[in-house]
Design an enzyme around this catalytic site. Structure first.
Site, short mmCIF file in Angstrom:
data_model
loop_
_atom_site.label_atom_id
_atom_site.label_comp_id
_atom_site.label_asym_id
_atom_site.label_seq_id
_atom_site.Cartn_x
_atom_site.Cartn_y
_atom_site.Cartn_z
N HIS A 13 48.13 -0.44 39.63
CA HIS A 13 47.48 0.72 39.03
C HIS A 13 48.52 1.73 38.60
O HIS A 13 49.65 1.77 39.12
CB HIS A 13 46.46 1.36 39.98
CG HIS A 13 47.09 2.18 41.07
ND1 HIS A 13 47.38 3.53 40.93
CD2 HIS A 13 47.50 1.85 42.33
CE1 HIS A 13 47.92 3.98 42.05
NE2 HIS A 13 48.00 3.00 42.92
N CYS A 14 48.18 2.55 37.61
CA CYS A 14 49.02 3.67 37.21
C CYS A 14 48.25 4.94 37.53
O CYS A 14 47.45 4.96 38.46
CB CYS A 14 49.40 3.58 35.73
SG CYS A 14 47.99 3.56 34.60
N ALA A 15 48.44 5.99 36.76
CA ALA A 15 47.81 7.28 37.09
C ALA A 15 46.30 7.25 36.91
O ALA A 15 45.57 7.97 37.60
CB ALA A 15 48.40 8.38 36.21
N ARG A 53 44.55 3.97 35.56
CA ARG A 53 44.02 2.64 35.22
C ARG A 53 44.30 1.60 36.29
O ARG A 53 45.38 1.57 36.87
CB ARG A 53 44.64 2.15 33.91
CG ARG A 53 44.51 3.11 32.75
CD ARG A 53 45.23 2.57 31.52
NE ARG A 53 45.23 3.55 30.43
CZ ARG A 53 45.70 3.32 29.21
NH1 ARG A 53 46.22 2.15 28.93
NH2 ARG A 53 45.66 4.26 28.30
#
Length: 468
Positions: free
Chosen positions: A29-31, A33
């Site tokens: 995951h990113c910030a 998504r």
């Protein structure tokens, strides 16, 4: 407890649509998504995933299925990991990854995936360093002149602020090692070798590695040399781990890996990555000079569409390096600021226009999410993509704010990789005028986007704006 149940339910629903653990190669995951690498990308139905309550949108980019959640993505990701029985950041299945036909698209997707996986985890460090540089800029001689540039606090803020940028090879050595499934400590060591004072002191002098001529570079603040080197090291390390006897592996595999990597990293990939990075950075700077204020306006109008495609990571990667090298940036960063506040304006215009109480509340929530949390994607997908026509406000606001700031040739002199309200302070560091006009430019983006969204973002007969 209710919140935990909400995240569990959301995680289960998403996993069901992507094909459960059996279809997942890797999850991260990113910030905002969830990012899935899938064995069979035809299994998920994007439209069905979008219908799941709590999902803001779906993107296929960088060879991944990206499910947009928003600020709670880390909590959903934790539940995903619990359900499929893996630890966070572990590869779920690295042995049965299908071979992908090499095409221009697959290569580009791979580059985007690597840049994202290597840079996003490093953003907290960059943010922390940027705040110290901001303190020095705000309170030092260039702004309020509260402290002398000879004071201990100014000196402390300056070198702490510079540390995160100068030691990019060490930081990215760690994050890219995680991405390429190399021992993270080996990525750190390779980055440290490239920054050692003895080595950097040889710049401009004759030097060789095992008799191989080496064009010594200063790799401080660079990104590409270490990413390329760690990528190759992933194959070298796996080779020794596979073929050395287990009794010798723990000692000799790391040593042999570095022995092999020294000429590759210092004589080939380092100089090549440095040349390519400088070439691209200089190209971005030159493009800004050629396109002038109109270029900033175009970035402001279109940047959020790059976010939708995932292509924004390429610009952000080299924005970091341009800033670390030149100390400021007057093109991409300024356009990004205009684009960010155009999203805020679009959400505000939608919230004022929409009569449906639930959707109005959501739009205000997206606005607050952006201003406080620095997350644009809930508004981008929850308002812009969902209703389509509000995107006119996004484009108009980004263009107008970018045009104003471009005409005045404003710049970011403090790199703050955050899109919340604090991000405005990126305009500090070059006098009060740059900051004041930067704030005015962002306000223009908000107002124009809100007005255009309010008057042109919805059809008059749309039930959502007519009320009950």
């Amino acid at each position: 407890m209710a919140k935990d149940e909400k995240f569990i339910k959301l995680a289960k629903a998403i996993l069901e649509e992507v094909g459960e653990k059996e279809n997942i190669i890797n999850a991260a995951h990113c910030a905002t998504r969830l990012r899935f690498n899938l064995r069979d990308e035809n299994v998920p139905n994007d439209e069905k995933i979008k219908e799941i309550k709590g999902v803001l949108g779906v993107i296929r980019a960088g060879g991944q299925l990206q499910v947009i959640i928003g600020q709670d993505v880390s909590k959903v990701y934790d539940e995903v990991c619990k359900i499929i029985g893996v630890k966070s950041n572990d590869m779920i299945d690295e042995n049965n990854k299908p071979k992908e036909k090499i095409t221009i698209k697959s290569v580009l997707n791979g580059i985007l995936d690597v840049l994202s996986g290597s840079l996003v985890p490093a953003i907290p460090v960059i943010t922390a360093s940027a705040f110290f540089k901001m303190f020095a800029a705000l309170f030092g001689p260039s702004m309020f002149n509260i402290i002398s540039d000879k004071s201990d606090f100014y000196v402390l803020s300056t070198f702490v602020g510079d540390a995160g940028f100068y030691f990019f090879p060490v930081l990215i050595g760690y994050t890219s090692a995680k991405k390429f499934k190399v021992s993270p400590i080996m990525g750190i060591l390779l980055g440290a070798i490239m920054l050692h004072p003895t080595f950097t002191g040889l710049v401009g002098k004759e030097f060789s590695v095992y008799g191989i001529p080496c064009s010594v570079q200063n790799y401080g603040s660079t990104i590409l040399p270490i990413i390329l080197s760690v990528w190759v090291m992933s194959y070298v390390e796996r080779f020794f781990n596979k073929y050395l006897p287990s009794a010798l592996r723990s000692v000799f595999a790391p040593a042999f890996t570095i022995v092999v990597m020294l000429p590759i990293a210092l004589c080939v990939l380092g100089p090549a990555g440095s040349f390519l990075g400088n070439y691209i950075c200089n190209g971005i700077i030159a493009l800004g000079g050629i396109s002038g204020f109109l270029g900033v306006a175009i970035i402001g109008a279109t940047f959020e569409f790059l976010v939708m495609s995932g292509m924004h990571m390429i610009l952000i990667a080299f924005l970091f390096q341009v800033f670390a090298t030149a100390g400021h940036e007057n093109f991409v960063a300024v356009g990004m600021a205009a684009a960010t506040y155009a999203v805020a304006g679009m959400c505000l215009g939608a919230a004022l226009r929409i009569k449906d109480s639930e959707q109005k509340s959501l739009s205000f929530g997206f606005l607050i999410s952006l201003l406080v949390g620095g997350i644009t994607e809930p508004g981008l997908y929850g308002v812009g993509v969902r209703y389509k026509k509000p995107l006119l406000g996004l484009v108009a606001g980004g263009f107008a704010g970018g045009l104003y700031m471009g005409i005045l040739h404003l710049g970011h002199y403090t790199l703050i990789p955050s899109t919340n309200i604090i991000g405005i302070l990126a305009f500090t560091g070059n006098g009060v005028s740059n900051l004041v006009n930067g704030i005015i430019g962002c306000i223009i983006s908000v107002i124009v986007a809100a007005v255009v969204t309010y008057f042109f973002g919805f059809d008059k007969n749309d039930p959502i704006v007519k009320g009950n």
